[in-house]
Design a protein around this motif. Structure first.
Motif, PDB file in Angstrom:
ATOM      1  N   LEU A 139       0.861  -1.145  -0.121  1.00 50.82           N
ATOM      2  CA  LEU A 139      -0.270   0.506   0.068  1.00 50.82           C
ATOM      3  C   LEU A 139       1.159   1.113   0.094  1.00 50.82           C
ATOM      4  O   LEU A 139       0.088   2.093  -0.812  1.00 50.82           O
ATOM      5  CB  LEU A 139      -0.482   0.182   1.544  1.00 50.82           C
ATOM      6  CG  LEU A 139      -2.196  -1.132   1.374  1.00 50.82           C
ATOM      7  CD1 LEU A 139      -2.780  -0.987   2.101  1.00 50.82           C
ATOM      8  CD2 LEU A 139      -2.583  -1.346   0.170  1.00 50.82           C
ATOM      9  N   SER A 140       2.244   1.032   0.609  1.00 55.39           N
ATOM     10  CA  SER A 140       3.068   2.269   0.516  1.00 55.39           C
ATOM     11  C   SER A 140       3.624   3.093  -0.432  1.00 55.39           C
ATOM     12  O   SER A 140       3.582   3.736  -1.041  1.00 55.39           O
ATOM     13  CB  SER A 140       3.616   2.686   2.329  1.00 55.39           C
ATOM     14  OG  SER A 140       4.414   1.030   1.803  1.00 55.39           O
ATOM     15  N   MET A 141       3.825   2.018  -1.103  1.00 58.16           N
ATOM     16  CA  MET A 141       5.037   1.972  -2.157  1.00 58.16           C
ATOM     17  C   MET A 141       3.863   2.819  -3.403  1.00 58.16           C
ATOM     18  O   MET A 141       3.593   3.331  -4.427  1.00 58.16           O
ATOM     19  CB  MET A 141       5.729   0.355  -2.698  1.00 58.16           C
ATOM     20  CG  MET A 141       6.723   0.634  -2.116  1.00 58.16           C
ATOM     21  SD  MET A 141       7.592  -1.130  -2.655  1.00 58.16           S
ATOM     22  CE  MET A 141       8.544  -0.100  -4.093  1.00 58.16           C
ATOM     23  N   MET A 142       2.470   1.710  -3.835  1.00 60.90           N
ATOM     24  CA  MET A 142       1.419   1.829  -4.991  1.00 60.90           C
ATOM     25  C   MET A 142       1.365   3.437  -3.445  1.00 60.90           C
ATOM     26  O   MET A 142       0.904   4.692  -5.425  1.00 60.90           O
ATOM     27  CB  MET A 142       0.015   1.608  -4.273  1.00 60.90           C
ATOM     28  CG  MET A 142       0.704  -0.441  -4.906  1.00 60.90           C
ATOM     29  SD  MET A 142       0.783   0.159  -7.106  1.00 60.90           S
ATOM     30  CE  MET A 142      -0.573   0.449  -7.284  1.00 60.90           C
ATOM     31  N   GLU A 143       0.907   3.913  -2.898  1.00 61.21           N
ATOM     32  CA  GLU A 143       0.714   5.208  -3.068  1.00 61.21           C
ATOM     33  C   GLU A 143       1.442   6.279  -3.024  1.00 61.21           C
ATOM     34  O   GLU A 143       1.179   7.563  -3.796  1.00 61.21           O
ATOM     35  CB  GLU A 143       0.909   5.892  -1.396  1.00 61.21           C
ATOM     36  CG  GLU A 143      -0.789   5.076  -0.477  1.00 61.21           C
ATOM     37  CD  GLU A 143      -0.631   5.096   0.983  1.00 61.21           C
ATOM     38  OE1 GLU A 143      -0.934   5.575   1.658  1.00 61.21           O
ATOM     39  OE2 GLU A 143      -2.537   4.894   1.178  1.00 61.21           O
ATOM     40  N   ALA A 144       2.286   5.958  -3.274  1.00 61.50           N
ATOM     41  CA  ALA A 144       4.313   6.180  -3.408  1.00 61.50           C
ATOM     42  C   ALA A 144       4.536   7.402  -4.778  1.00 61.50           C
ATOM     43  O   ALA A 144       4.447   7.649  -5.497  1.00 61.50           O
ATOM     44  CB  ALA A 144       5.402   5.721  -2.970  1.00 61.50           C
ATOM     45  N   LEU A 145       3.245   6.113  -5.352  1.00 57.36           N
ATOM     46  CA  LEU A 145       3.928   5.882  -6.819  1.00 57.36           C
ATOM     47  C   LEU A 145       3.003   7.439  -7.148  1.00 57.36           C
ATOM     48  O   LEU A 145       3.656   7.910  -8.354  1.00 57.36           O
ATOM     49  CB  LEU A 145       3.093   4.610  -7.540  1.00 57.36           C
ATOM     50  CG  LEU A 145       3.436   4.690  -9.295  1.00 57.36           C
ATOM     51  CD1 LEU A 145       4.512   4.446  -9.973  1.00 57.36           C
ATOM     52  CD2 LEU A 145       1.918   3.810  -9.551  1.00 57.36           C
ATOM     53  N   ASN A 146       2.153   7.433  -6.603  1.00 52.56           N
ATOM     54  CA  ASN A 146       1.459   9.320  -7.326  1.00 52.56           C
ATOM     55  C   ASN A 146       1.329  10.389  -6.747  1.00 52.56           C
ATOM     56  O   ASN A 146       1.197  10.870  -6.432  1.00 52.56           O
ATOM     57  CB  ASN A 146      -0.194   8.556  -6.925  1.00 52.56           C
ATOM     58  CG  ASN A 146      -1.399   9.090  -8.009  1.00 52.56           C
ATOM     59  OD1 ASN A 146      -0.682  10.398  -9.077  1.00 52.56           O
ATOM     60  ND2 ASN A 146      -2.371   9.544  -7.385  1.00 52.56           N
ATOM     61  N   SER A 147       2.437  10.109  -5.237  1.00 52.61           N
ATOM     62  CA  SER A 147       3.083  11.198  -5.453  1.00 52.61           C
ATOM     63  C   SER A 147       3.497  12.389  -5.444  1.00 52.61           C
ATOM     64  O   SER A 147       4.073  12.232  -7.185  1.00 52.61           O
ATOM     65  CB  SER A 147       3.572  11.071  -3.730  1.00 52.61           C
ATOM     66  OG  SER A 147       5.183  10.061  -3.777  1.00 52.61           O
ATOM     67  N   TYR A 148       3.323  13.437  -5.064  1.00 53.12           N
ATOM     68  CA  TYR A 148       3.247  14.608  -5.463  1.00 53.12           C
ATOM     69  C   TYR A 148       5.221  14.721  -5.695  1.00 53.12           C
ATOM     70  O   TYR A 148       5.508  14.832  -7.595  1.00 53.12           O
ATOM     71  CB  TYR A 148       3.701  16.474  -4.910  1.00 53.12           C
ATOM     72  CG  TYR A 148       4.177  16.405  -4.071  1.00 53.12           C
ATOM     73  CD1 TYR A 148       4.336  15.719  -2.445  1.00 53.12           C
ATOM     74  CD2 TYR A 148       6.047  17.122  -3.965  1.00 53.12           C
ATOM     75  CE1 TYR A 148       5.023  16.293  -1.518  1.00 53.12           C
ATOM     76  CE2 TYR A 148       6.030  17.679  -2.940  1.00 53.12           C
ATOM     77  CZ  TYR A 148       5.489  17.163  -2.137  1.00 53.12           C
ATOM     78  OH  TYR A 148       6.735  17.841  -0.901  1.00 53.12           O
ATOM     79  N   ASP A 149       6.417  13.948  -6.089  1.00 54.78           N
ATOM     80  CA  ASP A 149       7.549  13.809  -6.062  1.00 54.78           C
ATOM     81  C   ASP A 149       7.910  12.965  -6.551  1.00 54.78           C
ATOM     82  O   ASP A 149       9.780  12.967  -6.700  1.00 54.78           O
ATOM     83  CB  ASP A 149       8.168  14.367  -4.294  1.00 54.78           C
ATOM     84  CG  ASP A 149       8.985  12.981  -3.316  1.00 54.78           C
ATOM     85  OD1 ASP A 149       6.819  12.164  -4.246  1.00 54.78           O
ATOM     86  OD2 ASP A 149       8.513  12.580  -2.511  1.00 54.78           O
ATOM     87  N   ARG A 150       7.429  11.616  -7.254  1.00 49.91           N
ATOM     88  CA  ARG A 150       7.784  11.116  -7.847  1.00 49.91           C
ATOM     89  C   ARG A 150       7.097  11.265  -9.079  1.00 49.91           C
ATOM     90  O   ARG A 150       5.764  11.804 -10.003  1.00 49.91           O
ATOM     91  CB  ARG A 150       6.813   9.712  -7.801  1.00 49.91           C
ATOM     92  CG  ARG A 150       6.733   9.481  -6.060  1.00 49.91           C
ATOM     93  CD  ARG A 150       8.972   8.747  -6.210  1.00 49.91           C
ATOM     94  NE  ARG A 150       8.881   7.583  -6.270  1.00 49.91           N
ATOM     95  CZ  ARG A 150       8.615   6.409  -4.706  1.00 49.91           C
ATOM     96  NH1 ARG A 150       8.613   7.522  -3.641  1.00 49.91           N
ATOM     97  NH2 ARG A 150       8.346   5.568  -4.602  1.00 49.91           N
TER      98      ARG A 150
END
Length: 473
Positions: free
Chosen positions: A159-170
């Motif tokens: 879950l944390s990696m999937m959220e990171a995929l769409n985060s503003y700095d990615r």
């Protein structure tokens, strides 16, 4: 079909995304991307397969396996070969050996004149193992894939990696719509298994709403019938699902497993967890709890009240995993020796007290979905309250925010017993605890499995009322 009870809303969401692709076929960028995340074994792949079966469009379904970049490319080539994309033979002829080239060729073989679907399952493996994967995916999407009428489904369990995929700095930020697939909810479970409301909540606490576990529960069977059958089968989904999920997320030697076991055994405070995990160092425990909370396996909670508190408590977030750690994991060798009857006896002995605490998070979530009603307002935050010594403990605290509230909206008690109603003694205890928290006449409520046998409460709720909160309007 059994496993898709309760998934109609999610299928509609995916169907609407495909409809937008179909309608946008004449635009410069008709492509759509959906980021689908959910815990392991909640049925993400099954949901996607059902959607593809209904969609009747050409598709590619690729599942990453956690191998090297080269191995994953080989798997991708095999998936393309067995796909229904009309130009799939071109991929085999070119056999790309770089991910950039693979994305480019994939875009070339997608139809221009009708919609198609690309599914990449277990995306976090690719993010973790392939250098600059997110950047390559972003470039391929912006320049090539999104220009085709394609629905790209990126699926993942971390879950944390999937959220990171769409985060503003990615690199892939804002290129996909996020969609979360949860477990089957208590109402879904009750419908699927033909259970009364109280029994549906019991089933939710044991199965966690995992479709694979629910699928082994015979319709109309009691909790004890289901457990007896499952414990007699060493490869039942109830026994093996947790170990498979944990093995995929945490290596066996990781201290996180020991810490999770300590929390699963019922320890809730930092000091007690450290002791139960073998007296591990403060920094080691901090790292482990941070990892477990980041992965949403453990919830770390503070009391909801008008004053700040440092009395953080930990609990296993997933009901099924909580049940498995408490009752099954410590006795797996015994169960494998076909002595599941011993485990069943232990569960029966501890069930009432274990369930009384385990049901509280589910009750809070039910109320959050149910309110506002005729008596109580909507509560932006619903939690609990406790002191270090547990001399004051309140099961339900509704507030305008958490953990430090400006206003308390209601206080309540959960009494989840088979044959005992909420009575005047329980109400007197709730009055006493309210006085320790506030001088205001904050409304008092009770949630009881077996009814209420006293006056003086602003609102009462039973299993039937709570279950309605989970039904779609």
């Amino acid at each position: 079909m059994h496993r898709f009870i309760g998934r109609e809303r999610e299928l509609r969401v995916l169907g609407a995304a495909l409809a937008r692709v179909r309608e946008g076929g004449g635009g410069q960028k008709p492509g759509e991307c959906v980021l689908l995340r959910g815990r392991r074994r909640v049925g993400k792949s099954s949901l996607v397969e059902e959607f593809l079966g209904r969609a009747e469009v050409p598709y590619l379904f690729f599942t990453a396996a956690g191998g090297s970049a080269e191995d994953e490319l080989t798997e991708l080539a095999d998936a393309v070969a067995s796909s229904t994309l009309p130009e799939r033979s071109l991929f085999a002829e070119e056999a790309p050996n770089q991910w950039n080239a693979a994305f480019r060729l994939l875009a070339e073989i997608l139809p221009d004149d009708r919609p198609s679907v690309i599914v990449i399952d277990e995306v976090p493996y690719l993010m973790d193992r392939i250098d600059a994967f997110e950047g390559m995916l972003q470039r391929a999407w912006d320049r090539l894939l999104s220009r085709k009428p394609v629905l790209l489904l990126l699926v993942g369990s971390d879950l944390s990696m999937m959220e990171a995929l769409n985060s503003y700095d990615r690199p892939f930020h804002q290129r996909g719509r996020e969609m979360v697939l949860g477990p089957l909810n208590p109402a879904d479970i009750g419908d699927m298994l033909d259970l009364e409301p109280a029994a549906a909540f019991d089933a939710a606490l044991v199965t966690g709403g995992l479709p694979l576990v629910c699928a082994e529960w015979p319709r109309g069977a009691s909790l004890w019938e289901f457990l007896r059958t499952s414990l007699d089968n060493p490869i039942s989904a109830l026994l093996v699902s947790a170990e498979r999920s944990l093995a995929a997320e945490f290596p066996p030697q990781a201290m996180s497993r020991e810490v999770l076991r300590a929390i699963g055994s019922g320890e809730r405070t930092f000091t007690n967890i450290a002791r139960a995990a073998g007296g591990i160092a403060h920094t080691t425990l901090t790292r482990a709890t941070d990892l477990l909370t980041a992965k949403r396996v453990v919830a770390a909670e503070l009391p909801v009240s008008l004053r700040p508190s440092k009395e953080r408590r930990y609990r296993v977030a997933d009901p099924y995993l909580r049940f498995w750690l408490a009752f099954l994991d410590p006795h797996m060798a015994e169960i494998e020796r076909m002595r599941g009857d011993l485990a069943l006896t232990r569960i029966k002995e501890r069930w009432t007290s274990w369930r009384g605490r385990a049901v509280e998070p589910l009750v809070r979530e039910s109320l959050a979905r149910l309110l506002p009603d005729d008596v109580l307002p909507a509560a932006p935050a619903i939690g609990g309250y406790w002191t270090r010594g547990n001399d004051v403990e309140i099961d339900l605290v509704g507030a305008d925010r958490q953990p430090v509230a400006k206003e308390l909206l209601f206080l309540g008690s959960v009494k989840w017993l088979e044959n005992a109603s909420f009575d005047s003694h329980d109400l007197a205890a709730l009055h006493k605890h309210r006085a320790a928290v506030t001088d205001e006449p904050v409304p008092l409520i009770a949630v009881s499995r077996s009814g209420v046998d006293c006056a003086g409460l602003q609102a009462t709720y039973g299993p039937e009322e709570l279950l309605t909160a989970w039904r779609e309007n």
